[in-house]
Design a protein around this motif. Structure first.
Motif, short mmCIF file in Angstrom:
data_model
loop_
_atom_site.label_atom_id
_atom_site.label_comp_id
_atom_site.label_asym_id
_atom_site.label_seq_id
_atom_site.Cartn_x
_atom_site.Cartn_y
_atom_site.Cartn_z
N PRO A 37 0.83 -1.22 0.00
CA PRO A 37 0.00 0.00 0.00
C PRO A 37 0.86 1.26 0.00
CG PRO A 37 -0.85 -1.60 1.57
CD PRO A 37 0.46 -2.14 1.10
N ILE A 38 0.35 2.30 -0.65
CA ILE A 38 1.11 3.55 -0.79
C ILE A 38 1.03 4.37 0.50
CG2 ILE A 38 1.27 5.74 -2.03
CD1 ILE A 38 0.28 4.33 -4.51
N ASP A 39 2.21 4.77 0.98
CA ASP A 39 2.32 5.72 2.08
C ASP A 39 2.84 7.02 1.48
OD1 ASP A 39 2.82 7.20 4.30
OD2 ASP A 39 4.05 5.71 5.33
N ASP A 40 1.98 8.02 1.38
CA ASP A 40 2.32 9.22 0.60
C ASP A 40 2.88 10.36 1.45
OD1 ASP A 40 0.03 9.79 1.94
OD2 ASP A 40 -1.02 10.70 0.25
N PHE A 41 3.36 10.08 2.66
CA PHE A 41 3.83 11.19 3.49
C PHE A 41 5.11 11.81 2.94
CE2 PHE A 41 6.50 7.83 5.10
CZ PHE A 41 7.66 8.45 5.55
N GLN A 42 5.85 11.09 2.08
CA GLN A 42 7.08 11.64 1.51
C GLN A 42 6.85 12.32 0.16
OE1 GLN A 42 10.72 9.18 1.76
NE2 GLN A 42 9.45 7.59 2.69
N THR A 43 5.63 12.37 -0.28
CA THR A 43 5.34 12.87 -1.63
C THR A 43 5.90 14.27 -1.87
OG1 THR A 43 3.33 11.53 -1.76
CG2 THR A 43 3.54 13.35 -3.31
N MET A 44 5.60 15.20 -0.98
CA MET A 44 6.03 16.60 -1.17
C MET A 44 7.55 16.71 -1.22
SD MET A 44 3.25 18.51 -1.39
CE MET A 44 3.49 20.17 -0.78
N SER A 45 8.22 16.04 -0.30
CA SER A 45 9.69 16.15 -0.27
C SER A 45 10.32 15.49 -1.49
CB SER A 45 10.24 15.51 1.01
OG SER A 45 9.89 14.14 1.09
N LEU A 46 9.75 14.36 -1.95
CA LEU A 46 10.29 13.71 -3.14
C LEU A 46 10.13 14.58 -4.38
CD1 LEU A 46 9.09 10.01 -2.68
CD2 LEU A 46 11.45 10.78 -2.83
N LEU A 47 8.96 15.20 -4.51
CA LEU A 47 8.74 16.07 -5.66
C LEU A 47 9.66 17.29 -5.62
CD1 LEU A 47 4.83 16.02 -5.90
CD2 LEU A 47 6.45 14.93 -7.47
N HIS A 48 9.79 17.89 -4.42
CA HIS A 48 10.60 19.11 -4.29
C HIS A 48 12.09 18.84 -4.41
CE1 HIS A 48 12.62 22.48 -2.26
NE2 HIS A 48 11.62 23.21 -2.71
N ASP A 49 12.55 17.76 -3.78
CA ASP A 49 14.00 17.52 -3.69
C ASP A 49 14.54 16.63 -4.81
OD1 ASP A 49 13.91 18.99 -1.33
OD2 ASP A 49 13.65 17.20 -0.08
N VAL A 77 6.36 26.87 -8.22
CA VAL A 77 5.59 25.64 -8.29
C VAL A 77 4.85 25.42 -6.97
CG1 VAL A 77 5.65 23.15 -8.69
CG2 VAL A 77 7.28 24.63 -9.86
N LYS A 78 3.54 25.37 -7.05
CA LYS A 78 2.72 25.05 -5.87
C LYS A 78 2.40 23.55 -5.96
CE LYS A 78 0.74 29.69 -5.74
NZ LYS A 78 -0.50 30.51 -5.84
N LEU A 79 3.20 22.78 -5.27
CA LEU A 79 3.14 21.33 -5.41
C LEU A 79 1.76 20.75 -5.13
CD1 LEU A 79 6.56 20.28 -3.86
CD2 LEU A 79 5.92 20.28 -6.27
N GLU A 80 1.04 21.36 -4.19
CA GLU A 80 -0.27 20.82 -3.84
C GLU A 80 -1.24 20.87 -5.02
OE1 GLU A 80 -0.04 25.16 -2.67
OE2 GLU A 80 1.21 23.37 -2.41
N GLU A 81 -0.99 21.77 -5.98
CA GLU A 81 -1.86 21.86 -7.15
C GLU A 81 -1.61 20.71 -8.14
OE1 GLU A 81 -1.20 25.67 -8.87
OE2 GLU A 81 -2.40 26.74 -7.36
N HIS A 82 -0.51 20.01 -7.95
CA HIS A 82 -0.12 18.96 -8.90
C HIS A 82 -0.36 17.56 -8.35
CE1 HIS A 82 2.13 21.71 -11.69
NE2 HIS A 82 2.16 22.44 -10.59
N GLN A 116 -2.56 25.54 -18.60
CA GLN A 116 -1.34 26.08 -19.19
C GLN A 116 -0.67 27.11 -18.29
OE1 GLN A 116 0.01 25.32 -22.44
NE2 GLN A 116 -1.40 23.59 -22.38
N HIS A 117 -1.33 27.53 -17.21
CA HIS A 117 -0.75 28.57 -16.36
C HIS A 117 0.16 27.99 -15.28
CE1 HIS A 117 -4.33 27.34 -14.02
NE2 HIS A 117 -3.60 27.64 -12.97
N ARG A 118 0.31 26.67 -15.24
CA ARG A 118 1.23 26.05 -14.29
C ARG A 118 2.02 24.96 -15.03
NH1 ARG A 118 -3.69 23.07 -11.06
NH2 ARG A 118 -3.57 21.04 -12.11
#
Length: 476
Positions: A37-49, A77-82, A116-118
């Motif tokens: 099962p997916i544990d997505d707590f690292q999602t933001m850091s993985l995308l950013h870093d 980049v507002k990661l939460e929008e992606h 197209q704006h992001r």
């Protein structure tokens, strides 16, 4: 993103402009199926870093400058929008039910256009178990960001070997595109027949390519609806897996390339499907656009090498070419033996790769862009796609199992969505399996039946090849 105020003024490549135009808007869906099962707590850091630093295009938008030329501009980049985490109806525990929900969700996101704006990418985290995995991650990226070669390189930089993260992933060596060497060995006079043959095939292939892209279109068949509004229709996405060793076995018996076997298998499977739906369609004119990596290299390069402007041979972006390859007619007596589909694919693809039709087509598009603008060139590409029956593209995947943030990847495939065709086919190898995926016009192509016909094609070809091998061994 720090210093996002600074503009990144890299021009958008001509192909990138064609793929993001009023005539054509093409996306790539990369699908990872996980064992746990997916544990997505690292999602933001993985995308950013990890993800964003791969290439500046992942934090850029496409704009027009004062001269009307499209360029990449860096933005915040507002990661939460992606990031998207869908919620399926509760109270269901059957993986079959979640298979259906996932199919519907994939169909939905395949049709949606990215704003197209992001920056032109997003991810979808599906936490529900399906028959293919305990969780599914879908990357949706605009094709203008890069082709399969570029995006696979990006993906590999985010993933690690599941058995030992300190070791690099191993990829099969891809074959180098054959180089034209007419004048290298023999004298010009001795090579005259080859030169004339080369010139004849170049002229005929280039002329046929122009006709297929403008005037001549494939017949209406069970895999081609000829509907004008195909890009507005929903898409069904399905896939089937085969043992790669069995494909290699056929390759060795026939003395052809792996891609030749795969192309012949697909062609035979398509004809079986067409014949099953409509017997007359076995005689219909059908053409496949076979996409090739136009980089003159072997294997994948690192992302650093791809984004290095001095390394043109392996550069990031869209560096692919397509070949018009006719799908043999099942009614032709020559193709009663399914192995003939492979041999014919080998003959056609080898000949077309060794003519100058592909670079001449590139020059034609470049001239069209200069004289009539990128939208006119995009319409020409759209017409090329629409007049064919299917597009086939292939990506080589790792030999070992991969993991993302300690999540072992069980399955991996991709799909190209947005082309004006009723059927798109993609192929990917991973962990000794060959995954063939189908993007089909929903309500027109029967996804279960086409999978069944592909499996029938595979089994029939294996049996026929082994009979040849047995006869050869007996004669010896």
């Amino acid at each position: 993103m720090e210093s996002y105020e600074e503009e990144f003024n890299e021009p958008v490549s001509p192909t990138g402009q064609y793929l993001n135009s009023s005539a054509l808007c093409v996306y790539i869906l990369g699908v990872l199926e996980f064992e746990i099962p997916i544990d997505d707590f690292q999602t933001m850091s993985l995308l950013h870093d990890v993800f964003l630093p791969i290439n500046t295009r992942f934090s850029s938008i496409m704009i027009k400058d004062n001269n009307g030329e499209k360029k990449w501009k860096k933005v915040e980049v507002k990661l939460e929008e992606h990031i998207n985490v869908p919620t399926f109806p509760i109270g269901k525990s059957s993986t079959q039910i979640y298979d259906e929900y996932l199919d519907e969700y994939m169909s939905k996101i395949a049709m949606e256009h990215l704003p197209q704006h992001r920056p032109l990418w997003e991810i979808h985290i599906i936490k529900y178990p399906t028959s293919s995995g305990a969780g599914t991650l879908v990357f949706k990226l605009h094709h203008a960001l890069g082709d399969g070669y570029s995006l696979m390189g990006a993906l590999l930089s985010c993933l690690q070997r599941a058995d030992n993260p300190s070791l690099p992933l191993t990829l099969p060596k891809s074959s180098q595109l054959p180089q034209l060497s007419i004048f290298n060995t023999k004298t010009i006079f001795k090579r005259l027949p080859s030169i004339f043959s080369f010139a004849f095939h170049t002229i005929s292939d280039f002329g046929w390519s122009i006709l297929k892209s403008s005037l001549v279109e494939d017949d209406q068949t069970p895999i081609r609806s000829r509907e004008e509004d195909i890009k507005l229709r929903h898409v069904d996405i399905s896939s089937v897996s085969f043992c790669l060793d069995h494909i290699k076995e056929v390759k060795s018996i026939l003395g052809v390339s792996l891609n030749d076997v795969i192309a012949g298998l697909i062609f035979f499977g398509l004809r079986l499907y067409m014949q099953e739906i409509n017997l007359k369609s076995s005689k219909a004119q059908s053409t496949a656009l076979v996409l090739l990596n136009a980089r003159n290299i072997k294997g994948y390069k690192s992302v650093k090498e791809m984004v290095d402007n001095t390394n043109k041979g392996a550069s990031w972006g869209n560096r692919f070419a397509f070949l018009h390859v006719p799908i043999p007619e099942l009614s032709d007596a020559r193709f009663e033996n399914p192995l003939e589909f492979i041999l014919e694919a080998h003959k056609e693809i080898t000949r077309k790769k060794n003519s100058l039709a592909t670079p001449l087509t590139g020059m034609l598009l470049s001239m069209m862009k200069k004289l009539r603008g990128p939208e006119a060139a995009a319409r020409y590409v759209h017409s090329t796609l629409r007049n064919s029956s299917t597009t086939i593209s292939n990506i080589i995947g790792p030999v070992e199992q991969m993991s993302l943030a300690n999540h072992p990847v069980k399955g991996l495939y991709f799909m190209v969505v947005g082309p004006p065709e009723s059927l798109t086919i993609t192929i990917m190898s991973y962990m000794g399996k060959l995954r063939i995926a189908f993007g089909m016009e929903k309500g027109f192509i029967d996804k279960q039946k086409i999978k069944s016909c592909m499996e029938n094609s595979f089994e029939t070809i294996i049996i026929a090849a082994r009979k040849i091998s047995a006869k050869t061994q007996t004669s010896i």
